[in-house]
Design a protein around this motif. Sequence first.
Motif, PDB file in Angstrom:
ATOM      1  N   SER A 130     -25.727 -12.928 -63.723  1.00 39.35           N
ATOM      2  CA  SER A 130     -25.028 -12.698 -62.465  1.00 39.35           C
ATOM      3  C   SER A 130     -23.520 -12.676 -62.705  1.00 39.35           C
ATOM      4  CB  SER A 130     -25.421 -13.823 -61.497  1.00 39.35           C
ATOM      5  OG  SER A 130     -24.498 -13.892 -60.457  1.00 39.35           O
ATOM      6  N   PRO A 131     -23.023 -11.533 -63.187  1.00 36.75           N
ATOM      7  CA  PRO A 131     -21.650 -11.451 -63.682  1.00 36.75           C
ATOM      8  C   PRO A 131     -20.603 -11.932 -62.683  1.00 36.75           C
ATOM      9  CG  PRO A 131     -22.834  -9.443 -64.179  1.00 36.75           C
ATOM     10  CD  PRO A 131     -23.731 -10.250 -63.298  1.00 36.75           C
ATOM     11  N   GLY A 132     -20.757 -11.580 -61.428  1.00 31.72           N
ATOM     12  CA  GLY A 132     -19.738 -11.928 -60.445  1.00 31.72           C
ATOM     13  C   GLY A 132     -19.599 -13.432 -60.294  1.00 31.72           C
ATOM     14  N   GLN A 133     -20.737 -14.065 -60.085  1.00 30.87           N
ATOM     15  CA  GLN A 133     -20.752 -15.503 -59.893  1.00 30.87           C
ATOM     16  C   GLN A 133     -20.285 -16.210 -61.166  1.00 30.87           C
ATOM     17  OE1 GLN A 133     -24.671 -16.871 -59.060  1.00 30.87           O
ATOM     18  NE2 GLN A 133     -23.948 -18.680 -57.973  1.00 30.87           N
ATOM     19  N   TYR A 134     -20.752 -15.691 -62.281  1.00 34.14           N
ATOM     20  CA  TYR A 134     -20.412 -16.300 -63.557  1.00 34.14           C
ATOM     21  C   TYR A 134     -18.908 -16.275 -63.798  1.00 34.14           C
ATOM     22  CZ  TYR A 134     -20.560 -17.587 -68.411  1.00 34.14           C
ATOM     23  OH  TYR A 134     -20.358 -18.235 -69.584  1.00 34.14           O
ATOM     24  N   PHE A 135     -18.312 -15.145 -63.508  1.00 34.90           N
ATOM     25  CA  PHE A 135     -16.870 -15.031 -63.751  1.00 34.90           C
ATOM     26  C   PHE A 135     -16.084 -16.006 -62.878  1.00 34.90           C
ATOM     27  CE2 PHE A 135     -12.675 -13.013 -62.901  1.00 34.90           C
ATOM     28  CZ  PHE A 135     -12.139 -13.272 -64.148  1.00 34.90           C
TER      29      PHE A 135
END
Length: 440
Positions: A130-135
Motif C-alpha cells: 500500500s504505497p500511499g499509506q506506507y510513504f
Amino acid sequence: MTRETWATRIGFILAAVGSAVGLGNIWRFPWVTAENGGSAFLVVYLGIVLLVGVPGLLAEFVIGRRSNRSPAGALRSLSGSDAWGAWGLFYVGTAVALLSFYSVVGGWILRYFVESGLALAGTEPAYFASPGQYFGGVAAGFDAVGFHVLFLALTGIIVFAGVRRGIELGTKVMMPAVLVLLVALAGWAATQSGAAEAYAFYLRFDLSVIRQNFFGVLGPAAGQALFTLSLGAGTMVTYASYVGEDRSLAFDGTTIAVLNTLVGVLAGLVVFPLLFSLGISPGETGTGAGALFVGLAGAFSQLPGGTLIATAFFAVVALAALSSSISILEIPVAFLVDEYDVERRTAVAGVGALVVVTGSVCALDQSIFGFVAGTLVDVLLTAGLTAFLVFVGWVMGRDALEEFRAGAGEVATALSTPWLFAAGALLPVFLVFTLLTTFG
Ligand code: PHE
Ligand code: NA
C-alpha cells in the motif's frame, strides 16, 4: 597544509556533473516538463539553460578558480572588501538550508533502495502492499529522522575523505553507474506497452500553456534551471576552486550542462512509460514526493520483475542524490577549512551535527519542510547567483575576463566579452524579475 586540487580534468567534470545531477533531474524535471507543454517547454528551458544557466555556471567557475577559495574567502580576497566577505556567509547558510531538506529526501530514497534490495531475495518490498499509506510512515517521525541521519553520515564520510580520495573518487564511480543504469532502465521502459503513449504525452509540442501564461512558465523554468545546475549556492565556486590548471572553463561548463539535461530527459523516458503501462495518469500522482514514492512505487509493485526494476531505479536516485549532497556539504566544510584552518574531519563533524538537528526539524514538520524545499531554496539560490553575477561583472571586471579566457578556445574567447556584459547587466535583471513574478 597545501590546498587540494582535482587529480584529473575528468574528475572535476564528473564531480560537477555529480553535483548537478540529482533529485532535481529525477523528481522534478520530468513533471515540470510534462505539465508545461512537453517539448515546447523543453525549448524554453534549454534556452534558459544556455542563456542563463551556462553563463551563471561560468561566473561561479571564474570566481572559484581565480581565488582558490570557497565563496566567503573568494569574495573577500578578490574584492579586498570585508562587506563582500560577510556576504559570503550567506552561502554557508544556503548550504545548511539546502542540505537540511535534501538529506531528508535522500533518507527516504535510501530506505526505498535498501528495502527493494533486501527484497530481491524473493519477498516483496514492504511498500508494495500500500504505497500511499506506507510513504506516510516513511516520511514521518523517527523513521524519517533515522534515515536522514544515515544519508547524512554517508555524505559526511565521502566529504571527510577529501577532495581527491572522497569526492573525486566517489563521483568517478557513481556517475558512470547512474548513466549506465538510467540508459538500461530507459531501454527497458521502451519495451513496455504504454511507451508510445507516454512519449507522446511527455514530449508533445504543446504551446498552449506557454502562450496562456508565458511568465508563469518562465519562473518555474528559471528556478528549475538554477536548482538543477546547482547554481547560487556556491557549490560550483567551491568545486572550481580545486581546479589547478588553465583549461577551458566554458567547454567544461557546457559539457556539464548538456549531461545534466540529458539525465533529466532520460529520467522522463523511464518514469512515464512505467506509469502509462499501468494506466496511471501522471496528473494523478502529483509531482515530487507523491510521484516518486507513491506513483512509481505503486507501478513497480504491479510490474513483472518490479522488485529488480525498483532496486535499479532507487539506486540511480540514491547515487544521484548522494553525489549532490556531498557537493552541498563541501561548501561549509571548505569555508571552515579555508578561513579558520579547522581540520577537515572536525569541520565535517561540526557541520554534520548542525544539519542532524536542522534536517530533523524538516523531517518532522511537513510545513517547514515544504517551505525550505520550495520558496526558501528558490529565493536563496536566485539571490545567491545574482550576487555572484554582479560580483563578476562589477567587482572583477577585467580579471574575470582574463580568468575566463585562460585555457579557453577561440569560440569561448570570442564570447567572453558578451558573457561579462550578460553577467553584469542582463542576467541579474532577469533573475530579479523572475523572482518578482514568482511572488505575484
Ligand atoms: N543540482 C542538485 C539537483 O538537481 C541540487 C543542488 C542544488 C546541489 C544546489 C547543489 C547545490 O538535485
Ligand atoms: Na540537477
